[in-house]
Design a protein around this motif. Structure first.
Motif, PDB file in Angstrom:
ATOM      1  N   ALA A 128       0.837  -1.192   0.000  1.00  0.00           N
ATOM      2  CA  ALA A 128       0.000   0.000   0.000  1.00  0.00           C
ATOM      3  C   ALA A 128       0.872   1.242   0.000  1.00  0.00           C
ATOM      4  O   ALA A 128       2.021   1.219   0.459  1.00  0.00           O
ATOM      5  CB  ALA A 128      -0.930   0.010   1.220  1.00  0.00           C
ATOM      6  N   LEU A 129       0.316   2.306  -0.528  1.00  0.00           N
ATOM      7  CA  LEU A 129       0.891   3.632  -0.390  1.00  0.00           C
ATOM      8  C   LEU A 129       0.174   4.286   0.784  1.00  0.00           C
ATOM      9  O   LEU A 129      -1.055   4.412   0.781  1.00  0.00           O
ATOM     10  CB  LEU A 129       0.680   4.443  -1.673  1.00  0.00           C
ATOM     11  N   LEU A 130       0.929   4.678   1.810  1.00  0.00           N
ATOM     12  CA  LEU A 130       0.343   5.149   3.059  1.00  0.00           C
ATOM     13  C   LEU A 130       0.711   6.605   3.324  1.00  0.00           C
ATOM     14  O   LEU A 130       1.822   7.040   3.026  1.00  0.00           O
ATOM     15  CB  LEU A 130       0.819   4.281   4.235  1.00  0.00           C
ATOM     16  N   GLY A 131      -0.226   7.326   3.930  1.00  0.00           N
ATOM     17  CA  GLY A 131       0.063   8.679   4.345  1.00  0.00           C
ATOM     18  C   GLY A 131       0.772   8.748   5.675  1.00  0.00           C
ATOM     19  O   GLY A 131       1.328   9.791   6.037  1.00  0.00           O
ATOM     20  N   SER A 132       0.800   7.641   6.403  1.00  0.00           N
ATOM     21  CA  SER A 132       1.480   7.593   7.699  1.00  0.00           C
ATOM     22  C   SER A 132       1.792   6.146   8.051  1.00  0.00           C
ATOM     23  O   SER A 132       1.011   5.234   7.748  1.00  0.00           O
ATOM     24  CB  SER A 132       0.604   8.205   8.791  1.00  0.00           C
ATOM     25  N   VAL A 133       2.944   5.920   8.672  1.00  0.00           N
ATOM     26  CA  VAL A 133       3.308   4.595   9.189  1.00  0.00           C
ATOM     27  C   VAL A 133       3.501   4.661  10.694  1.00  0.00           C
ATOM     28  O   VAL A 133       4.101   3.766  11.290  1.00  0.00           O
ATOM     29  CB  VAL A 133       4.581   4.056   8.499  1.00  0.00           C
ATOM     30  N   ALA A 134       2.983   5.712  11.329  1.00  0.00           N
ATOM     31  CA  ALA A 134       3.200   5.917  12.759  1.00  0.00           C
ATOM     32  C   ALA A 134       2.618   4.785  13.596  1.00  0.00           C
ATOM     33  O   ALA A 134       3.174   4.429  14.642  1.00  0.00           O
ATOM     34  CB  ALA A 134       2.602   7.255  13.188  1.00  0.00           C
ATOM     35  N   LYS A 135       1.508   4.199  13.156  1.00  0.00           N
ATOM     36  CA  LYS A 135       0.857   3.142  13.934  1.00  0.00           C
ATOM     37  C   LYS A 135       0.964   1.773  13.264  1.00  0.00           C
ATOM     38  O   LYS A 135       0.384   0.803  13.757  1.00  0.00           O
ATOM     39  CB  LYS A 135      -0.616   3.490  14.157  1.00  0.00           C
ATOM     40  N   LEU A 136       1.694   1.686  12.161  1.00  0.00           N
ATOM     41  CA  LEU A 136       1.809   0.421  11.427  1.00  0.00           C
ATOM     42  C   LEU A 136       2.648  -0.571  12.223  1.00  0.00           C
ATOM     43  O   LEU A 136       3.773  -0.273  12.630  1.00  0.00           O
ATOM     44  CB  LEU A 136       2.451   0.666  10.063  1.00  0.00           C
ATOM     45  N   ASP A 137       2.084  -1.767  12.465  1.00  0.00           N
ATOM     46  CA  ASP A 137       2.809  -2.782  13.232  1.00  0.00           C
ATOM     47  C   ASP A 137       2.899  -4.125  12.509  1.00  0.00           C
ATOM     48  O   ASP A 137       3.404  -5.092  13.075  1.00  0.00           O
ATOM     49  CB  ASP A 137       2.160  -2.986  14.600  1.00  0.00           C
ATOM     50  N   ARG A 138       2.433  -4.199  11.272  1.00  0.00           N
ATOM     51  CA  ARG A 138       2.479  -5.459  10.536  1.00  0.00           C
ATOM     52  C   ARG A 138       3.683  -5.556   9.612  1.00  0.00           C
ATOM     53  O   ARG A 138       3.938  -6.604   9.038  1.00  0.00           O
ATOM     54  CB  ARG A 138       1.187  -5.648   9.732  1.00  0.00           C
ATOM     55  N   VAL A 139       4.406  -4.462   9.476  1.00  0.00           N
ATOM     56  CA  VAL A 139       5.646  -4.408   8.704  1.00  0.00           C
ATOM     57  C   VAL A 139       6.669  -3.660   9.556  1.00  0.00           C
ATOM     58  O   VAL A 139       6.325  -2.655  10.188  1.00  0.00           O
ATOM     59  CB  VAL A 139       5.441  -3.678   7.358  1.00  0.00           C
ATOM     60  N   PRO A 140       7.925  -4.134   9.636  1.00  0.00           N
ATOM     61  CA  PRO A 140       8.928  -3.433  10.444  1.00  0.00           C
ATOM     62  C   PRO A 140       9.090  -1.981  10.001  1.00  0.00           C
ATOM     63  O   PRO A 140       9.294  -1.692   8.821  1.00  0.00           O
ATOM     64  CB  PRO A 140      10.211  -4.245  10.197  1.00  0.00           C
ATOM     65  N   VAL A 141       8.983  -1.057  10.956  1.00  0.00           N
ATOM     66  CA  VAL A 141       9.119   0.372  10.684  1.00  0.00           C
ATOM     67  C   VAL A 141      10.178   0.948  11.617  1.00  0.00           C
ATOM     68  O   VAL A 141      10.059   0.847  12.832  1.00  0.00           O
ATOM     69  CB  VAL A 141       7.785   1.114  10.893  1.00  0.00           C
ATOM     70  N   GLY A 142      11.232   1.536  11.046  1.00  0.00           N
ATOM     71  CA  GLY A 142      12.300   2.111  11.843  1.00  0.00           C
ATOM     72  C   GLY A 142      11.890   3.415  12.502  1.00  0.00           C
ATOM     73  O   GLY A 142      10.892   4.040  12.139  1.00  0.00           O
ATOM     74  N   LEU A 143      12.692   3.860  13.472  1.00  0.00           N
ATOM     75  CA  LEU A 143      12.401   5.109  14.176  1.00  0.00           C
ATOM     76  C   LEU A 143      12.411   6.304  13.225  1.00  0.00           C
ATOM     77  O   LEU A 143      11.631   7.232  13.365  1.00  0.00           O
ATOM     78  CB  LEU A 143      13.414   5.320  15.300  1.00  0.00           C
ATOM     79  N   ARG A 227      -7.913  -0.955   9.134  1.00  0.00           N
ATOM     80  CA  ARG A 227      -7.394  -1.538  10.380  1.00  0.00           C
ATOM     81  C   ARG A 227      -6.086  -2.275  10.118  1.00  0.00           C
ATOM     82  O   ARG A 227      -5.151  -2.198  10.915  1.00  0.00           O
ATOM     83  CB  ARG A 227      -8.429  -2.489  10.988  1.00  0.00           C
ATOM     84  N   TRP A 228      -5.996  -2.979   9.002  1.00  0.00           N
ATOM     85  CA  TRP A 228      -4.773  -3.738   8.707  1.00  0.00           C
ATOM     86  C   TRP A 228      -3.580  -2.805   8.555  1.00  0.00           C
ATOM     87  O   TRP A 228      -2.495  -3.067   9.079  1.00  0.00           O
ATOM     88  CB  TRP A 228      -4.970  -4.556   7.428  1.00  0.00           C
ATOM     89  N   TRP A 229      -3.767  -1.682   7.853  1.00  0.00           N
ATOM     90  CA  TRP A 229      -2.673  -0.739   7.585  1.00  0.00           C
ATOM     91  C   TRP A 229      -2.572   0.362   8.633  1.00  0.00           C
ATOM     92  O   TRP A 229      -1.682   1.213   8.565  1.00  0.00           O
ATOM     93  CB  TRP A 229      -2.847  -0.124   6.202  1.00  0.00           C
ATOM     94  N   ALA A 230      -3.487   0.376   9.599  1.00  0.00           N
ATOM     95  CA  ALA A 230      -3.468   1.330  10.719  1.00  0.00           C
ATOM     96  C   ALA A 230      -3.587   2.784  10.267  1.00  0.00           C
ATOM     97  O   ALA A 230      -3.082   3.690  10.928  1.00  0.00           O
ATOM     98  CB  ALA A 230      -2.208   1.144  11.567  1.00  0.00           C
ATOM     99  N   THR A 231      -4.254   3.018   9.149  1.00  0.00           N
ATOM    100  CA  THR A 231      -4.523   4.372   8.679  1.00  0.00           C
ATOM    101  C   THR A 231      -5.619   4.319   7.615  1.00  0.00           C
ATOM    102  O   THR A 231      -5.737   3.329   6.878  1.00  0.00           O
ATOM    103  CB  THR A 231      -3.263   5.040   8.090  1.00  0.00           C
ATOM    104  N   GLY A 232      -6.408   5.382   7.556  1.00  0.00           N
ATOM    105  CA  GLY A 232      -7.438   5.454   6.529  1.00  0.00           C
ATOM    106  C   GLY A 232      -6.960   6.136   5.269  1.00  0.00           C
ATOM    107  O   GLY A 232      -7.669   6.151   4.258  1.00  0.00           O
ATOM    108  N   LYS A 233      -5.756   6.707   5.307  1.00  0.00           N
ATOM    109  CA  LYS A 233      -5.184   7.380   4.140  1.00  0.00           C
ATOM    110  C   LYS A 233      -4.245   6.426   3.421  1.00  0.00           C
ATOM    111  O   LYS A 233      -3.076   6.282   3.803  1.00  0.00           O
ATOM    112  CB  LYS A 233      -4.443   8.647   4.573  1.00  0.00           C
ATOM    113  N   LEU A 234      -4.751   5.747   2.410  1.00  0.00           N
ATOM    114  CA  LEU A 234      -3.955   4.731   1.725  1.00  0.00           C
ATOM    115  C   LEU A 234      -4.479   4.463   0.330  1.00  0.00           C
ATOM    116  O   LEU A 234      -5.635   4.761   0.005  1.00  0.00           O
ATOM    117  CB  LEU A 234      -3.940   3.422   2.517  1.00  0.00           C
ATOM    118  N   VAL A 235      -3.601   3.893  -0.476  1.00  0.00           N
ATOM    119  CA  VAL A 235      -3.955   3.279  -1.752  1.00  0.00           C
ATOM    120  C   VAL A 235      -3.377   1.877  -1.709  1.00  0.00           C
ATOM    121  O   VAL A 235      -2.159   1.698  -1.732  1.00  0.00           O
ATOM    122  CB  VAL A 235      -3.383   4.061  -2.956  1.00  0.00           C
TER     123      VAL A 235
END
Length: 316
Positions: A128-143, A227-235
């Motif tokens: 997905a193309l996401l507007g935010s990864v702040a709450k994403l927990d299904r893919v490793p996200v660095g600080l 819910r899966w991507w933890a944001t409503g702003k996505l493609v």
């Protein structure tokens, strides 16, 4: 009738590419308006009509609904219901369900069809193309990516399967070119897109040409995606093999084995119906008949009749 393919939401049912592909059954989620008795009736009807049922559900499905499915399977005492939990994002899961619906018309046995779900999931590039990864927990996200999520206009390209990837594609002065970094499939695919509250043509204008997809199609965004991507702003997007001939050859190329517990055919390392793992090669001489006799001698034996087969013990 072919093996029934079922999903847990109507928006996971993609339109068939032809007039022959069977539709998917939709099992409604647990709730006040949908009791355990309703779930039992739904599954029993599918068993009566098709003989076997393969249920696909996302890892993000609420526990209440997951428990309801497993309870119904246990009460029906049926080893003809496969409950497959998959880590694919919702659009990727819908794509897999469509592939299994197409393969259900082929000469594969129910056991091979169910275990093919895990095989084919490795050939689906879902992200997905996401507007935010702040709450994403299904893919490793660095600080660093978490911090950049707060920069206005930031967008991130994330690939969940078959291998996690994350790149920043816009926002700030340090934007990178995503298609050069987001590694795609090395085989022919068709790209499916579902849009939400994110205004961007990055997926169609940059990702699709970089991946050399054979075509692009759009679908409604599944309700579970936010819910899966933890944001409503996505493609959301999913690239998969569209050719039924190639899918058939892929599944047919894998060696088939008999499950030592329920006796169904399987491919890969685990039975899709009873979840029993494939025995080591030096132990595969232990036949299903031996296992059934041992179970009868050693403890309780729960049996269920198949539509055109001998009675078999239910798996663990």
């Amino acid at each position: 009738m072919p093996t029934a393919i079922a999903v847990t939401s109507a928006d996971l049912v993609l339109p068939p590419p032809d007039g022959q592909t069977p539709n998917a059954a939709v099992l409604r989620p647990a709730g006040k308006e949908h009791t355990l008795e309703h779930t039992l009736a739904e599954l029993q009807t599918l068993l009566d009509q098709h003989g076997y049922v393969v249920v696909l559900y996302p890892a993000s499905l609420p526990d209440r609904t997951v428990h309801r499915l497993h309870t119904a399977r246990a009460l029906l005492e049926s080893d003809r219901i496969a409950l497959l939990r998959l880590d694919l994002p919702p659009l990727g899961l819908a794509t897999l369900a469509l592939q299994l619906r197409q393969l259900a018309l082929c000469d594969f046995s129910p056991g091979v069809l169910a275990s093919a779900a895990r095989l084919l999931s490795h050939y689906i590039y879902a992200g997905a193309l996401l507007g935010s990864v702040a709450k994403l927990d299904r893919v490793p996200v660095g600080l660093g990516s978490h911090a950049k999520s707060w920069v206005p206009g930031s967008q991130f390209a994330v690939l969940a399967t078959p291998a996690p990837q994350l790149v920043k594609v816009s926002g700030g002065n340090a934007a990178v070119q995503g298609p050069a970094l987001l590694q795609g499939p090395g085989f022919g695919t068709q790209l499916l897109i579902a849009r939400s509250q994110l205004s961007s043509d990055w997926v169609t204008a940059q990702l699709a040409p970089a991946w050399r997809v054979q075509g692009v199609a759009e679908a409604p965004l599944p309700a579970e995606s936010a819910r899966w991507w933890a944001t409503g702003k996505l493609v959301e997007f999913a690239a998969a093999i569209p050719d039924i001939t190639m899918l058939y050859q892929l599944v047919s190329s894998v060696q088939r084995e008999d499950c030592h517990w329920c006796g169904l055919e399987l491919i890969g390392g685990r039975c899709g119906f009873c979840a029993a793992p494939l025995l080591p090669r030096d132990q595969r001489t232990r036949t299903h008949a031996v296992g059934r006799r041992e179970l009868a001698e050693g403890g309780t034996r729960v049996l269920t009749p198949g539509p055109a087969q001998a009675r078999r013990a239910i798996g663990p």
